[in-house]
Design an enzyme around this catalytic site. Structure first.
Site, PDB file in Angstrom:
ATOM      1  N   GLY A 186     -33.315  15.654   9.540  1.00  0.00           N
ATOM      2  CA  GLY A 186     -32.460  15.353   8.406  1.00  0.00           C
ATOM      3  C   GLY A 186     -31.600  16.535   8.001  1.00  0.00           C
ATOM      4  O   GLY A 186     -31.199  17.360   8.827  1.00  0.00           O
ATOM      5  N   SER A 187     -31.337  16.671   6.716  1.00  0.00           N
ATOM      6  CA  SER A 187     -30.302  17.582   6.224  1.00  0.00           C
ATOM      7  C   SER A 187     -30.610  19.067   6.387  1.00  0.00           C
ATOM      8  O   SER A 187     -29.723  19.896   6.140  1.00  0.00           O
ATOM      9  CB  SER A 187     -30.026  17.287   4.747  1.00  0.00           C
ATOM     10  N   VAL A 188     -31.816  19.442   6.777  1.00  0.00           N
ATOM     11  CA  VAL A 188     -32.064  20.867   7.035  1.00  0.00           C
ATOM     12  C   VAL A 188     -31.198  21.357   8.190  1.00  0.00           C
ATOM     13  O   VAL A 188     -30.977  22.566   8.337  1.00  0.00           O
ATOM     14  CB  VAL A 188     -33.557  21.140   7.323  1.00  0.00           C
ATOM     15  N   MET A 189     -30.658  20.451   9.005  1.00  0.00           N
ATOM     16  CA  MET A 189     -29.768  20.833  10.106  1.00  0.00           C
ATOM     17  C   MET A 189     -28.401  21.302   9.615  1.00  0.00           C
ATOM     18  O   MET A 189     -27.669  21.985  10.331  1.00  0.00           O
ATOM     19  CB  MET A 189     -29.585  19.660  11.067  1.00  0.00           C
ATOM     20  N   LYS A 190     -28.033  20.951   8.402  1.00  0.00           N
ATOM     21  CA  LYS A 190     -26.700  21.293   7.909  1.00  0.00           C
ATOM     22  C   LYS A 190     -26.485  22.800   7.845  1.00  0.00           C
ATOM     23  O   LYS A 190     -25.353  23.280   7.992  1.00  0.00           O
ATOM     24  CB  LYS A 190     -26.485  20.661   6.533  1.00  0.00           C
TER      25      LYS A 190
END
Length: 602
Positions: free
Chosen positions: A291-295
């Site tokens: 999820g958004s931890v990749m951003k």
């Protein structure tokens, strides 16, 4: 005629005497030869009946935490064995033996019958020495005991997934017990002894080989932080009615793993196999879409490419975008955000637009540099490398979804390692379970870029960010939330989510990086809405673990002003004291079912 008979009689008598004398001489000579001159044969025959070569068991090396506290020790025990060949000659004693070793008589009789021509069979292993002596005192022919060692884990399930366990022969089967088998196991010794007909040792004849105990192993794990993480993770699963979860705590500066906990867990002191799923070290073996931890890594690639700065505006209105017919939504319409705002608000639309300016190769290279799609190098048995598709397989949709954490798989340890590199000035270090291992590291991004990323990550925990519940009083905290839907049946399951938070503290000079994942939270707020976001489910676990760990490790606060501001004002001792009620935590909204497409959650 008479003289002839007399002569013949004497001759015959002399002949008989001569033969007897010769025979006696031969026998005497043979006896002297065999018993005095060449006695090897009888010595060998005697030895075969009473001289035995037996193994001298040796203890397995102790495993300790970083402060020398025992995590795994081997204790001496006794095992009862028998010679079926001898025991079956005394079948009248079998009922007494069956009762003593707690085996059904029919089962014991059948086992003995199957091994009737054997001289060795275990009856009961790893007994208390006093209980074993009581069985031997019964004097049952063909029943003996031997010394062995059994592994004991003082913390039980608290550190079960890290240590693994040994089998009944004290050989490593899982976890670090298996990974360091050669180091821990040692080498048994051997000696020659004389045993009587009851198998008792009456004399030690010769030491053939001295036993070499296994070597001790000092882990990087801190027992106190490990227990703290175990307690808080277990509490979080109960509060959120979740299916499973994991937490990893790393020392940012050297990659040492200070704690690694999974739930559900198991007790390694029990021999029963239990649920196979509870034995997995999920933080290393299980992969999930982060999820958004990749951003953070997407934005790092964009800043490195020179296309953006933390203050570059990114339009995200009207809160959704379509890529090749695939809808991508934000939690709400955030309008125009800076790049820092894209991170703090966790805008999927913003991440997609930023990624669209990058080449597939550069975006992919940044992910690989942070260790995604490859094993971490911890050396733990069964560690997964995760899945990061090659850039040549990306279409417009795949490029967009990977930018905010869908379409790839990672382990929790990979995420902790990647964020540790941000806190360590852009140096990626191989994580280790061994204290003072001095693992290799590599500079993967410019230190200035790493500092920019760390500053932006502080905005995620600031007011208005998605992880305000991660804050620790007196310390600056940087981190990132992630929420993803669970894949199922070629698509995504309805109302099944993965909540993630990865954080660094103290942000001025990070000491710890802690990654938390909670799978399938299933609790509801007062309004009846499902609570499943990374900021609402995983971030509070980070807060509670770090609140204790920072004090245990005596890490100096870097936000003293916040501490002073939170301190209660001095009161007039003469005034009436009115107890305050506990303040309610800041409410964090969670997406509605209407906004539950992949990537719609922060």
């Amino acid at each position: 005629m008479r003289r002839t008979r007399g002569v013949n009689t004497r001759a015959r008598l002399l002949a008989v005497v001569a033969v007897l004398g010769l025979g006696a001489t031969v026998l005497i000579a043979r006896a002297v030869d065999m018993q005095l001159l060449n006695d090897d044969f009888y010595q060998q025959q005697g030895d075969a009946r009473f001289l035995r070569e037996i193994e001298i068991p040796t203890s397995r090396g102790m495993i300790t935490d970083r402060n020398g506290e025992p995590l795994a020790v081997s204790t001496p025990v006794e095992s009862i064995w028998c010679s079926p060949l001898e025991l079956l000659q005394h079948t009248d004693r079998l009922p007494q033996l069956a009762e003593a070793v707690d085996i059904d008589l029919d089962t014991l009789t059948q086992r003995l019958s199957e091994r009737a021509d054997k001289e060795f069979m275990f009856l009961r292993r790893h007994m208390n020495p006093d209980d074993a002596d009581a069985i031997l005192e019964l004097g049952i022919p063909g029943v003996f005991s031997q010394r062995e060692f059994r592994r004991y884990y003082p913390l039980g399930e608290v550190v079960a997934h890290v240590l693994g366990k040994t089998n009944i022969d004290d050989h490593g089967q899982e976890g670090l017990e298996l990974a360091f088998e050669d180091w821990l196991s040692g080498t048994p010794g051997a000696k020659r002894v004389i045993r009587d007909r009851r198998g008792r040792i009456v004399e030690n004849v010769d030491l053939i080989r001295a036993p070499e105990p296994g070597q001790a192993l000092a882990l990087s794990i801190d027992r106190r932080i490990q227990y703290l993480a175990y307690r808080e993770l277990k509490t979080a699963l109960t509060e959120n009615q979740a299916a499973s979860g994991s937490i990893v705590v790393l020392d940012v500066s050297n990659g040492e793993i200070l704690a690694m906990v999974n739930q559900p867990s198991y007790n390694p002191n029990l021999r029963e196999p239990g649920d196979a799923g509870s034995h997995r070290n999920r933080a290393l073996t299980d992969v999930f879409e982060p999820g958004s931890v990749m951003k953070s890594f997407t934005i790092a690639a964009a800043i490195e490419a020179g296309k953006f700065t933390p203050d570059t505006p990114v339009p995200t209105a009207p809160g959704y975008i379509s890529i090749a017919g695939y809808p991508i939504r934000d939690f709400k319409n955030y309008g125009t955000l800076t790049v820092s705002g894209v991170l703090s608000k966790s805008s999927n639309v913003g991440a997609t637009k930023i990624a669209s300016t990058l080449s597939n190769e550069h975006q992919y290279d940044m992910y690989r540099r942070f260790g995604l799609g490859q094993a971490s190098g911890s050396g733990f048995p069964g560690e997964s490398a995760g899945v990061l598709p090659g850039p040549n397989t990306w279409g417009p949709t795949e490029k967009a979804t990977i930018s905010y954490g869908y379409g790839l798989n990672t382990t929790l340890l990979q995420l902790a390692r990647a964020y540790a590199a941000i806190g360590n000035g852009g140096r990626l270090i191989e994580p280790t379970f061994v204290k003072d291992a001095n693992n290799p590291s590599e500079q993967i991004i410019d230190p200035e870029l790493a500092q920019q990323m760390l500053t932006m990550l502080e905005g995620v925990t600031a007011p208005g960010g998605t992880a305000t519940r991660a804050n620790v009083l007196g310390y600056r905290v940087g981190g990132k939330t992630g929420t993803s839907r669970k894949a199922a049946g070629g698509g995504y399951a309805d109302k099944k989510y993965t909540a993630v938070f990865v954080g660094l503290v103290p942000a001025s000079q990070p000491k710890f990086v802690t990654a938390v994942v909670i799978h399938e939270p299933n609790s509801f707020d007062a309004a009846g809405a499902l609570v499943y976001g990374g900021g609402a489910v995983a971030a509070p676990v980070f807060h509670r673990v770090m609140d204790g760990a920072l004090r245990l490790m005596d890490v100096q606060p870097d936000n003293v002003q916040q501490w002073y501001a939170a301190a209660p004002a001095p009161t007039d001792p003469t005034a009436e004291q009115v107890p305050d009620s506990d303040p309610m935590p800041e409410a964090i909204g969670v997406p509605t079912a209407a906004a539950s497409a992949p990537g719609a959650t922060p």
